[in-house]
Design a protein around this motif. Structure first.
Motif, short mmCIF file in Angstrom:
data_model
loop_
_atom_site.label_atom_id
_atom_site.label_comp_id
_atom_site.label_asym_id
_atom_site.label_seq_id
_atom_site.Cartn_x
_atom_site.Cartn_y
_atom_site.Cartn_z
N SER A 2 0.84 -1.19 0.00
CA SER A 2 0.00 0.00 0.00
C SER A 2 0.88 1.24 0.00
CB SER A 2 -0.90 0.02 1.22
OG SER A 2 -1.80 -1.06 1.18
N THR A 3 0.41 2.26 -0.67
CA THR A 3 1.16 3.51 -0.77
C THR A 3 0.31 4.66 -0.26
OG1 THR A 3 2.40 2.71 -2.70
CG2 THR A 3 2.33 5.10 -2.36
N LEU A 4 0.87 5.45 0.63
CA LEU A 4 0.25 6.70 1.03
C LEU A 4 0.78 7.75 0.06
CD1 LEU A 4 -1.31 8.65 2.77
CD2 LEU A 4 0.58 8.59 4.44
N HIS A 5 -0.10 8.25 -0.78
CA HIS A 5 0.24 9.23 -1.81
C HIS A 5 -0.18 10.61 -1.29
CE1 HIS A 5 0.78 10.68 -5.95
NE2 HIS A 5 -0.31 11.41 -5.73
N ILE A 6 0.77 11.54 -1.27
CA ILE A 6 0.55 12.88 -0.73
C ILE A 6 0.98 13.91 -1.76
CG2 ILE A 6 1.13 14.48 1.14
CD1 ILE A 6 2.12 11.89 2.69
N GLU A 7 0.14 14.91 -1.97
CA GLU A 7 0.49 16.02 -2.86
C GLU A 7 0.18 17.32 -2.14
OE1 GLU A 7 -0.93 15.99 -6.87
OE2 GLU A 7 -1.01 13.81 -6.96
N HIS A 8 1.10 18.29 -2.26
CA HIS A 8 0.79 19.61 -1.70
C HIS A 8 1.74 20.68 -2.21
CE1 HIS A 8 4.02 19.31 1.33
NE2 HIS A 8 3.59 18.09 1.56
N ALA A 9 1.25 21.90 -2.14
CA ALA A 9 2.05 23.06 -2.49
C ALA A 9 3.00 23.38 -1.34
CB ALA A 9 1.13 24.25 -2.77
N ILE A 10 4.14 23.96 -1.70
CA ILE A 10 5.13 24.37 -0.71
C ILE A 10 5.62 25.78 -1.05
CG2 ILE A 10 5.90 22.05 -0.11
CD1 ILE A 10 8.29 22.51 -2.04
N THR A 11 6.24 26.41 -0.06
CA THR A 11 6.79 27.74 -0.30
C THR A 11 8.30 27.71 -0.53
OG1 THR A 11 7.03 28.12 2.07
CG2 THR A 11 4.99 28.90 1.02
N ASP A 12 8.98 26.68 -0.02
CA ASP A 12 10.43 26.60 -0.14
C ASP A 12 10.84 25.13 -0.03
OD1 ASP A 12 13.22 26.37 0.84
OD2 ASP A 12 13.16 28.55 0.91
N ASP A 42 7.40 21.55 -14.12
CA ASP A 42 6.89 22.88 -14.41
C ASP A 42 6.36 23.61 -13.17
OD1 ASP A 42 4.71 21.25 -14.03
OD2 ASP A 42 3.56 22.08 -15.70
N ASP A 43 6.57 23.05 -11.98
CA ASP A 43 6.06 23.68 -10.76
C ASP A 43 6.97 23.36 -9.57
OD1 ASP A 43 4.64 24.86 -8.73
OD2 ASP A 43 2.79 23.75 -9.09
N PRO A 44 8.01 24.15 -9.35
CA PRO A 44 8.94 23.87 -8.25
C PRO A 44 8.33 24.12 -6.86
CG PRO A 44 9.49 25.96 -9.29
CD PRO A 44 8.40 25.33 -10.12
N ALA A 45 7.13 24.68 -6.82
CA ALA A 45 6.47 24.95 -5.54
C ALA A 45 5.42 23.88 -5.23
CB ALA A 45 5.84 26.34 -5.57
N TYR A 46 5.68 22.65 -5.64
CA TYR A 46 4.75 21.54 -5.43
C TYR A 46 5.55 20.27 -5.22
CZ TYR A 46 0.16 19.33 -5.90
OH TYR A 46 -1.03 18.67 -5.65
N SER A 72 -0.65 19.81 11.39
CA SER A 72 -1.42 20.74 12.23
C SER A 72 -0.55 21.73 12.98
CB SER A 72 -2.26 19.93 13.23
OG SER A 72 -1.38 19.21 14.10
N THR A 73 0.76 21.58 12.91
CA THR A 73 1.69 22.42 13.64
C THR A 73 2.67 23.09 12.68
OG1 THR A 73 1.54 20.86 15.49
CG2 THR A 73 3.37 22.43 15.54
N PRO A 74 2.61 24.39 12.52
CA PRO A 74 3.52 25.07 11.59
C PRO A 74 5.00 24.78 11.82
CG PRO A 74 1.80 26.56 12.28
CD PRO A 74 1.66 25.32 13.13
N ASP A 75 5.40 24.61 13.06
CA ASP A 75 6.81 24.30 13.33
C ASP A 75 7.21 22.94 12.77
OD1 ASP A 75 7.26 26.70 14.61
OD2 ASP A 75 7.02 25.86 16.63
N ASN A 76 6.28 22.01 12.73
CA ASN A 76 6.57 20.67 12.19
C ASN A 76 6.42 20.61 10.68
OD1 ASN A 76 7.14 19.60 14.69
ND2 ASN A 76 5.08 18.82 15.01
N ALA A 77 5.70 21.56 10.11
CA ALA A 77 5.45 21.55 8.67
C ALA A 77 5.74 22.91 8.05
CB ALA A 77 4.01 21.14 8.40
N ALA A 79 6.93 25.59 5.44
CA ALA A 79 6.89 25.64 3.97
C ALA A 79 5.69 24.93 3.38
CB ALA A 79 8.18 25.12 3.35
N LEU A 80 4.83 24.37 4.20
CA LEU A 80 3.60 23.76 3.70
C LEU A 80 2.63 24.87 3.34
CD1 LEU A 80 2.04 21.07 3.28
CD2 LEU A 80 1.15 21.37 5.58
N ALA A 81 2.11 24.83 2.12
CA ALA A 81 1.18 25.86 1.66
C ALA A 81 -0.15 25.20 1.34
CB ALA A 81 1.74 26.57 0.43
N GLY A 82 -1.10 25.37 2.22
CA GLY A 82 -2.41 24.76 1.99
C GLY A 82 -2.50 23.36 2.55
N ALA A 83 -3.64 22.75 2.33
CA ALA A 83 -3.91 21.41 2.85
C ALA A 83 -3.42 20.34 1.88
CB ALA A 83 -5.40 21.24 3.10
#
Length: 95
Positions: A2-12, A42-46, A72-77, A79-83
């Motif tokens: 099984s694979t947990l597939h995760i996609e999200h935008a980042i700032t850095d 084509d999207d270095p922020a992802y 849920s904790t900015p210190d742990n995540a 550069a995470l941008a959005g959900a």
């Protein structure tokens, strides 16, 4: 498998990757067999992350950890941008 597939935008990416690497011991303890980090050309922020587990139950449990203890904790995540968008995938065929 099984694979947990995760996609999200980042700032850095460098900041994000440093935080991702800090959680390597937790991934191992949770049963992650291997992982892949990919970025669209084509999207270095992802980022796209695949975490492979033996079972879907392990993937679900780790997803719960990510939701409650990491994302849920900015210190742990930093550069995470959005959900993050997630799915648990079952391997149907692998060549």
């Amino acid at each position: 498998m099984s694979t947990l597939h995760i996609e999200h935008a980042i700032t850095d990416f460098t900041v994000w990757k440093t935080a991702f690497d800090r959680f390597a011991p937790m991934r191992k303890e949770a049963g992650v067999r291997r992982h892949r980090v990919q970025r669209p050309v084509d999207d270095p922020a992802y980022v796209i992350v695949d975490l492979d587990f033996d079972t879907a139950d392990q993937a679900e449990k780790f997803l719960g950890f990510l939701r409650t203890r990491v994302w849920s904790t900015p210190d742990n995540a930093p550069a995470l941008a959005g959900a993050p968008q997630t799915r648990i995938l079952q391997t149907g065929e692998e060549i």
